[in-house]
Design an enzyme around this catalytic site. Structure first.
Site, PDB file in Angstrom:
ATOM      1  N   GLU A   1       7.873  -3.241   5.490  1.00 36.34           N
ATOM      2  CA  GLU A   1       8.436  -4.201   4.557  1.00 36.34           C
ATOM      3  C   GLU A   1       9.205  -3.535   3.427  1.00 36.34           C
ATOM      4  OE1 GLU A   1       5.122  -7.516   5.600  1.00 36.34           O
ATOM      5  OE2 GLU A   1       5.399  -6.988   3.519  1.00 36.34           O
TER       6      GLU A   1
ATOM      7  N   CYS B   1      11.559  -1.972  -3.568  1.00 35.21           N
ATOM      8  CA  CYS B   1      10.304  -1.319  -3.190  1.00 35.21           C
ATOM      9  C   CYS B   1      10.420  -0.933  -1.713  1.00 35.21           C
ATOM     10  CB  CYS B   1       9.166  -2.319  -3.436  1.00 35.21           C
ATOM     11  SG  CYS B   1       7.549  -1.681  -3.038  1.00 35.21           S
TER      12      CYS B   1
ATOM     13  N   CYS C   1      -0.883   3.577   7.076  1.00 36.97           N
ATOM     14  CA  CYS C   1      -1.205   4.676   6.156  1.00 36.97           C
ATOM     15  C   CYS C   1      -2.571   5.235   6.503  1.00 36.97           C
ATOM     16  CB  CYS C   1      -1.192   4.182   4.711  1.00 36.97           C
ATOM     17  SG  CYS C   1      -1.536   5.499   3.512  1.00 36.97           S
TER      18      CYS C   1
ATOM     19  N   CYS D   1      -7.247   3.490   1.474  1.00 35.49           N
ATOM     20  CA  CYS D   1      -7.881   3.062   0.227  1.00 35.49           C
ATOM     21  C   CYS D   1      -8.587   1.725   0.465  1.00 35.49           C
ATOM     22  CB  CYS D   1      -6.830   2.924  -0.872  1.00 35.49           C
ATOM     23  SG  CYS D   1      -6.000   4.483  -1.214  1.00 35.49           S
TER      24      CYS D   1
ATOM     25  N   CYS E   1      -6.584  -1.695  -0.068  1.00 36.48           N
ATOM     26  CA  CYS E   1      -5.180  -1.767   0.396  1.00 36.48           C
ATOM     27  C   CYS E   1      -5.096  -2.248   1.836  1.00 36.48           C
ATOM     28  CB  CYS E   1      -4.541  -0.389   0.265  1.00 36.48           C
ATOM     29  SG  CYS E   1      -2.861  -0.338   0.929  1.00 36.48           S
TER      30      CYS E   1
ATOM     31  N   CYS F   1       2.184  -6.207  -4.316  1.00 32.31           N
ATOM     32  CA  CYS F   1       1.543  -4.939  -3.969  1.00 32.31           C
ATOM     33  C   CYS F   1       0.301  -5.142  -3.120  1.00 32.31           C
ATOM     34  CB  CYS F   1       1.072  -4.237  -5.236  1.00 32.31           C
ATOM     35  SG  CYS F   1       2.318  -3.210  -5.898  1.00 32.31           S
TER      36      CYS F   1
END
Ligand code: SAH
Ligand code: SF4
Length: 383
Positions: free
Chosen positions: A95, A108, A115, A119, A122, A350
């Protein structure tokens, strides 16, 4: 024509294009011309590159292409935030989000499909790691966004015209950990700064990292753009749990790396990001620990209200708690901001960047679903 035998010129920064031109027996100034056509005028083919010799254009036609990742969907939020889902092959998508504000427009950008850092708060991390994006796929997001925004605004002129600029800032805060894709990231950053490409000042390009210490040093040495560090906890015990990478690079090493970074970028500051998690990292005691931790690093604190997602088992801190937390930091002299959540209605905020899609047949269905009430679906292309 894009096929496996031709090279994508979006993969090259200035030095890469010079080397590529040399391989075609062409002089370095040709690289500069090409770069301007590609990044400042958004060229997709070679026919219109009228200042290049016909023989060179013909060579390029058979050996090269200029192709940004294809747009899968394009959503505009009620607040003007715009989110693209872009195809990065094998059924995966990442995205790219544009956030317009009165005095600036921030793009962004994603650096990886998924990933590996994982975390706890996330949703990108929850998908696991899929693959690194190429330089062409990273800079291609900026190339594509420029194209789409200028088209919407009916703006004319070259992309390099400062007064016509729509995207004034780039933040590597989309999906993925940019410093774990360093080799592809650096040429893309160089293009963002290059006067013959996007010409952004290095303070308007921000890399956000969960704290890959050795790569912070390399970034400082190679292309010292603005640095944001995702802190989220003021002590190792809590950070080990929230940001597992902390077990490899604990806070003492991370703070030292921040100080080293500011030695190469002396008038800068580090932006510490801190995701506000109800009852987890948001007490007065945590705020005081945070003040002590960051004492020796010129910095700003950016508090991000957590964007909840079901599997996380975490909740967003209450607004009053976030304000009280911010007040403690400000009373200690720390410049503190609370991030406004933007694009909530299109899942563009986010931590909601969950664009990885493995099942191509369900892709269009899923992107339609992502546009909630109030969001406008501009375009959905079949893949
Ligand atoms: N991997 C990099 C950059 C991408 S994440 C990093 O971690 O810094 C961009 C920012 O969004 C980071 O500060 C990250 O911690 C934050 N973030 C991730 N998930 C979030 C969530 N669910 N709510 C709020 N912020 C989140
Ligand atoms: Fe990766 Fe950043 Fe998400 Fe952590 S917050 S899992 S580093 S994208």
């Amino acid at each position: 024509m894009a096929n496996a035998e031709t090279v994508n010129l979006l993969d090259f920064d200035a030095a890469g294009l010079v080397a590529y031109c040399a391989s075609l027996n062409e002089k370095p100034f040709r690289a500069k011309q090409l770069q301007r056509w590609i990044h400042q005028f958004g060229a997709t083919g070679f026919d219109g590159m009228t200042d290049l010799a016909k023989s060179l254009r013909e060579k390029l036609q058979t050996r090269a292409h200029i192709v940004a990742p294809a747009i899968v969907s394009d959503h505009v939020s009620a607040d003007g935030t715009r989110k693209w889902l872009v195809d990065v092959g094998n059924g995966n998508a990442v995205e790219t989000v544009f956030i317009p504000e009165e005095t600036r427009g921030t793009l962004c950008v994603s650096s990886q499909a998924g990933c590996a850092v994982n975390c706890r708060f996330c949703s990108t991390g929850k998908q696991g790691f899929n693959r690194n994006l190429t330089t062409g796929e990273i800079i291609g997001q900026l190339w594509m966004a420029e194209h789409m925004l200028r088209r919407s605004l009916g703006a004319g002129g070259g992309r390099g015209d400062a007064d016509q600029r729509v995207i004034t800032n780039v933040v590597m805060m989309g999906m993925g950990e940019p410093l774990l894709n360093f080799d592809a990231l650096v040429p893309a950053l160089r293009l963002m700064l290059d006067d013959n490409a996007y010409g952004l000042s290095r303070r308007r390009v921000t890399v956000s990292t969960s704290g890959v210490v050795p790569m912070m040093d390399r970034l400082g040495a190679e292309v010292p753009v603005a640095l944001a560090v995702s802190l989220h906890a003021p002590n190792d015990a809590l950070r080990d749990d929230l940001v597992p990478l902390n077990r490899k690079y604990p806070l003492r090493e991370l703070m030292a790396a921040c100080q080293r970074y500011l030695k190469v970028a002396p008038r800068d500051f580090i932006t510490f990001e801190y995701c506000m998690l109800d009852g987890v990292n948001d007490t007065d005691a945590h705020a005081r620990e945070l003040i002590a931790l960051t004492r020796d690093v010129p910095c700003k604190l950016n508090l991000i209200p957590f964007n909840p997602f079901p599997e996380s088992g975490l909740l967003r801190s209450k607004n009053d708690r976030i304000k009280a937390f911010a007040q403690i930091l400000m009373d200690a002299g720390l410049v503190t901001t609370i991030r406004k959540t933007r694009g909530d209605d299109i899942d563009a905020a986010c931590g909601q960047l969950a664009g990885e899609v493995k099942d191509r047949t369900r892709l269009a269905q899923r992107t339609h679903r992502q546009a909630k009430d109030g969001a406008k679906v501009i375009e959905v292309r079949a893949v």
